[in-house]
Each structure stands twice: as structure tokens, then as C-alpha cells.
Design an enzyme around this catalytic site. Structure first.
Site, PDB file in Angstrom:
ATOM      1  N   SER A 142       0.859  -1.192   0.000  1.00 33.38           N
ATOM      2  CA  SER A 142       0.000   0.000   0.000  1.00 33.38           C
ATOM      3  C   SER A 142       0.888   1.232   0.000  1.00 33.38           C
ATOM      4  O   SER A 142       2.024   1.178   0.502  1.00 33.38           O
ATOM      5  CB  SER A 142      -0.874   0.015   1.259  1.00 33.38           C
ATOM      6  OG  SER A 142      -1.517   1.265   1.398  1.00 33.38           O
ATOM      7  N   TYR A 158      -1.928  -1.007  10.532  1.00 34.59           N
ATOM      8  CA  TYR A 158      -1.986  -1.278   9.083  1.00 34.59           C
ATOM      9  C   TYR A 158      -0.702  -0.787   8.398  1.00 34.59           C
ATOM     10  O   TYR A 158      -0.086  -1.525   7.624  1.00 34.59           O
ATOM     11  CB  TYR A 158      -3.218  -0.581   8.501  1.00 34.59           C
ATOM     12  CG  TYR A 158      -3.410  -0.767   7.017  1.00 34.59           C
ATOM     13  CD1 TYR A 158      -3.981  -1.944   6.514  1.00 34.59           C
ATOM     14  CD2 TYR A 158      -3.049   0.226   6.106  1.00 34.59           C
ATOM     15  CE1 TYR A 158      -4.172  -2.109   5.140  1.00 34.59           C
ATOM     16  CE2 TYR A 158      -3.237   0.066   4.747  1.00 34.59           C
ATOM     17  CZ  TYR A 158      -3.805  -1.105   4.266  1.00 34.59           C
ATOM     18  OH  TYR A 158      -3.999  -1.270   2.912  1.00 34.59           O
TER      19      TYR A 158
HETATM   20  P1  NAP Z   1     -11.558  -5.906   0.871  1.00 34.17           P
HETATM   21  O1  NAP Z   1     -12.555  -5.444  -0.116  1.00 34.17           O
HETATM   22  O2  NAP Z   1     -11.863  -5.746   2.309  1.00 34.17           O
HETATM   23  O3  NAP Z   1     -11.165  -7.416   0.535  1.00 34.17           O
HETATM   24  C1  NAP Z   1     -10.246  -8.113   1.342  1.00 34.17           C
HETATM   25  C2  NAP Z   1     -10.613  -9.566   1.343  1.00 34.17           C
HETATM   26  O4  NAP Z   1      -9.690 -10.252   2.203  1.00 34.17           O
HETATM   27  C3  NAP Z   1     -12.020  -9.814   1.917  1.00 34.17           C
HETATM   28  O5  NAP Z   1     -12.729 -10.744   1.138  1.00 34.17           O
HETATM   29  C4  NAP Z   1     -11.707 -10.361   3.299  1.00 34.17           C
HETATM   30  O6  NAP Z   1     -12.683 -11.235   3.811  1.00 34.17           O
HETATM   31  C5  NAP Z   1     -10.424 -11.130   3.033  1.00 34.17           C
HETATM   32  N1  NAP Z   1      -9.760 -11.481   4.284  1.00 34.17           N
HETATM   33  C6  NAP Z   1      -9.741 -10.789   5.464  1.00 34.17           C
HETATM   34  N2  NAP Z   1      -9.058 -11.479   6.394  1.00 34.17           N
HETATM   35  C7  NAP Z   1      -8.636 -12.637   5.814  1.00 34.17           C
HETATM   36  C8  NAP Z   1      -7.899 -13.759   6.258  1.00 34.17           C
HETATM   37  N3  NAP Z   1      -7.462 -13.847   7.525  1.00 34.17           N
HETATM   38  N4  NAP Z   1      -7.656 -14.760   5.389  1.00 34.17           N
HETATM   39  C9  NAP Z   1      -8.107 -14.693   4.104  1.00 34.17           C
HETATM   40  N5  NAP Z   1      -8.832 -13.665   3.630  1.00 34.17           N
HETATM   41  C10 NAP Z   1      -9.090 -12.639   4.469  1.00 34.17           C
HETATM   42  O7  NAP Z   1     -10.182  -5.115   0.661  1.00 34.17           O
HETATM   43  P2  NAP Z   1      -9.463  -4.589  -0.673  1.00 34.17           P
HETATM   44  O8  NAP Z   1      -9.611  -3.122  -0.691  1.00 34.17           O
HETATM   45  O9  NAP Z   1      -9.867  -5.403  -1.841  1.00 34.17           O
HETATM   46  O10 NAP Z   1      -7.941  -4.884  -0.269  1.00 34.17           O
HETATM   47  C11 NAP Z   1      -7.175  -5.932  -0.830  1.00 34.17           C
HETATM   48  C12 NAP Z   1      -5.706  -5.667  -0.529  1.00 34.17           C
HETATM   49  O11 NAP Z   1      -5.328  -4.407  -1.087  1.00 34.17           O
HETATM   50  C13 NAP Z   1      -5.393  -5.560   0.963  1.00 34.17           C
HETATM   51  O12 NAP Z   1      -4.139  -6.163   1.237  1.00 34.17           O
HETATM   52  C14 NAP Z   1      -5.327  -4.070   1.203  1.00 34.17           C
HETATM   53  O13 NAP Z   1      -4.547  -3.733   2.310  1.00 34.17           O
HETATM   54  C15 NAP Z   1      -4.723  -3.604  -0.100  1.00 34.17           C
HETATM   55  N6  NAP Z   1      -4.958  -2.187  -0.394  1.00 34.17           N
HETATM   56  C16 NAP Z   1      -6.215  -1.699  -0.560  1.00 34.17           C
HETATM   57  C17 NAP Z   1      -6.392  -0.335  -0.852  1.00 34.17           C
HETATM   58  C18 NAP Z   1      -7.751   0.273  -1.059  1.00 34.17           C
HETATM   59  O14 NAP Z   1      -7.836   1.512  -1.178  1.00 34.17           O
HETATM   60  N7  NAP Z   1      -8.823  -0.511  -1.142  1.00 34.17           N
HETATM   61  C19 NAP Z   1      -5.276   0.498  -0.958  1.00 34.17           C
HETATM   62  C20 NAP Z   1      -4.011  -0.037  -0.768  1.00 34.17           C
HETATM   63  C21 NAP Z   1      -3.851  -1.385  -0.496  1.00 34.17           C
HETATM   64  P3  NAP Z   1     -13.832 -10.633   4.773  1.00 34.17           P
HETATM   65  O15 NAP Z   1     -14.620  -9.692   3.919  1.00 34.17           O
HETATM   66  O16 NAP Z   1     -14.617 -11.815   5.182  1.00 34.17           O
HETATM   67  O17 NAP Z   1     -13.104  -9.926   5.893  1.00 34.17           O
END
Ligand code: NAP
Length: 253
Positions: A142, A158
Site C-alpha cells: 500500500s 496497518y
Molecule cells: P476488501 O474489499 O476488504 O477485501 C479483502 C478480502 O480479504 C475480503 O474478502 C476479506 O474477507 C479477506 N480477508 C480478510 N481477512 C482474511 C484472512 N485472515 N484470510 C483470508 N482472507 C481474508 O479489501 P481490498 O480493498 O480489496 O484490499 C485488498 C488488498 O489491497 C489488501 O491487502 C489491502 O490492504 C490492499 N490495499 C487496498 C487499498 C484500497 O484503497 N482498497 C489500498 C491499498 C492497499 P472478509 O470480507 O470476510 O473480511
């Protein structure tokens, strides 16, 4: 270019958000994929979308903090597909909390999912990849990983975990690249997913963010997914240990 036909990939946290975008893009590029998530909700729907693209896919319930579940996911992938070519460490959580209020349990939980989970999955997958002397590991970090010129309040755990992902990527590059495995990270900016919903729901915050993003929009899961396809492809064979920002130009501002 970027043809992943004949390749197999595991994507963690793939039932929604960025992970779903990644798993679909890898399949569109030709890979057979494993849709892995802690919850099975929606995973089958994603599998069906991928099968609609003519690629093989299956869903696996895997909590990335549990070594036994990670090992089982890798074992099942090898049984079904014969090998693992690509691992995308994507599963993550980002609970907003002021630093002074974060409990020890909350700290441990974020570090467990966002950093230990990446270690467990990378180790289990790499132990298979070394057998074929090839593989690609892409870690989703990130822009909140520190030393990037932007700060993020209420996300101490985080930010610390994502800084760890960047360091892990660099270290794994040293140990695994000589064994044929490329290890890179992607640092997304703000991407529209359920995770960023609480931040983007505030119109003032969203306006402030957009004013700092030269591209003039927040990112979409596909923006990250296309970078993953590139780093997973043969065209990226000479790239290892890199952190690629996918932020619409935010950090340049
Ligand atoms: P998201 O929509 O919350 O999706 C994350 C997924 O990971 C969800 O399906 C969640 O399941 C699952 N998860 C949570 N805990 C887990 C575990 N212990 N084992 C396996 N799966 C698990 O988030 P996203 O925005 O797509 O983020 C994906 C990645 O991108 C993350 O690493 C995040 O830090 C990174 N990121 C996101 C952004 C942003 O702006 N969105 C920016 C920078 C980096 P549940 O829904 O059941 O919890």
C-alpha cells in the site's frame, strides 16, 4: 504479450474487492486460478465468472493466518492443477482506530493477517515453485507502507504491516530470485472497494483525495489487477524486488 496461458495462480482474499479484480484479470490473461478467501460467501460466483471465460477455477476456504489452512490450499492447488506458477498475497484488513486506542489483540490481528499471512502463503507456495525453478509472487502492499511522502492517521497497525510487506518483498527477492522466483510488490493508492468505503463515504475526504490525484479519479480493482498480470508475465522476468505504485500519480504530487 502478458499471456498467462498454461499458468496457475492462487489469489488470497479473492471473493471481493481488489482480489476479485485480480483473479478475473489473471483468468482473462489465460491462467487457471484458485479463488481463496476466509469466507466462502461469493467465492462460487467468482468461480462461475471465471469458468465463463473458459478457464479452470475452484474456491478454497483459507484463513491466511492459519498455517494448516494455507498448507491445505497449496496442497489442493497442486492436486488439482499440478503446480503453482503465481501467488498473489492480497488478503488484508484495515480497521480504522486512533493509535492510543488500539488494543494488543487488534494490533496482533492486523499484523497476523497482513504480514504473517503473506509469510505463510509465500513460504508454502515457494516450496512448490522451487521444484519447477520458476514462479511469481506478487505482494499487495500500500502507499501507506511508510517512507512514501504521505501519512495515514488511525492506521498505525496497518501502516506497520504494509511496511513489513515491503521489507519482506525485498528480502524474499534476495533469497528466491536465484531459485527462479520473482518477488515484487504493488502499492495501490486509494482503490474503490469495501475496504475503502468508510473513507470514501465522506464527501469532503473524497474531494480532498481527488484533488491530490493527478489522474482525477480513485482507482478501481482492475487498475491493480492489470499491474499484477504484468508482474506475473514472462515480460516481467527481469523485475524482482520492485515496489510498483498504482496510485493515479498521487505520490508525485
Ligand atoms: P476488501 O474489499 O476488504 O477485501 C479483502 C478480502 O480479504 C475480503 O474478502 C476479506 O474477507 C479477506 N480477508 C480478510 N481477512 C482474511 C484472512 N485472515 N484470510 C483470508 N482472507 C481474508 O479489501 P481490498 O480493498 O480489496 O484490499 C485488498 C488488498 O489491497 C489488501 O491487502 C489491502 O490492504 C490492499 N490495499 C487496498 C487499498 C484500497 O484503497 N482498497 C489500498 C491499498 C492497499 P472478509 O470480507 O470476510 O473480511
Amino acid at each position: 504479450m502478458f499471456d498467462l496461458s498454461g499458468k496457475t495462480a492462487i489469489v488470497t482474499g479473492a471473493r471481493r474487492g481488489i482480489g476479485r479484480g485480480i483473479v478475473l484479470a489473471l483468468a482473462e490473461a489465460g491462467a487457471d486460478v484458485v479463488v481463496s478467501d476466509i469466507s466462502q460467501e461469493d467465492c462460487q460466483k467468482v468461480v462461475e465468472e471465471i469458468e465463463g471465460l473458459g478457464k479452470r477455477a475452484f474456491a478454497v476456504k483459507c484463513d491466511v493466518t492459519q498455517k494448516s489452512e494455507v498448507d491445505e490450499m497449496v496442497k489442493k492447488t497442486v492436486e488439482e492443477f499440478g503446480k503453482i506458477d503465481i501467488l498473489v498475497n492480497n488478503a488484508g484488513i484495515a480497521p480504522l482506530k486512533p493509535f492510543l486506542e488500539i488494543s494488543e489483540e487488534e494490533w496482533d490481528k492486523v499484523l497476523d493477517v497482513n504480514l504473517k499471512g503473506y509469510f505463510l502463503c509465500a513460504q508454502a507456495a515457494a516450496r512448490e515453485m522451487v521444484k519447477q525453478k520458476s514462479g511469481k509472487i506478487v505482494n499487495i502492499a500500500s502507499v501507506a507502507m511508510g517512507q512514501m511522502g504521505v501519512g495515514f492517521a488511525n492506521l498505525a497497525h496497518y501502516c506497520a504491516s504494509k511496511g513489513g510487506v515491503a521489507a519482506l518483498t525485498e528480502e524474499l527477492c534476495l533469497e528466491l530470485t536465484p531459485k527462479g522466483i520473482n518477488v515484487n510488490a504493488i502499492a495501490p493508492g486509494v482503490i474503490e472497494t469495501p475496504m475503502s468505503e468508510p473513507i470514501l463515504a465522506d464527501p469532503e475526504v473524497k474531494k480532498g483525495l481527488l484533488a491530490r490525484i493527478p489522474r482525477g479519479r480513485v482507482g478501481q480493482p482492475e487498475d491493480v489487477a492489470h499491474a499484477v498480470v504484468f508482474l506475473s508475465s514472462a515480460e516481467a522476468d527481469y523485475i524482482s524486488g520492485a515496489v510498483l505504485t498504482v496510485d493515479g500519480g498521487w505520490l508525485a504530487g
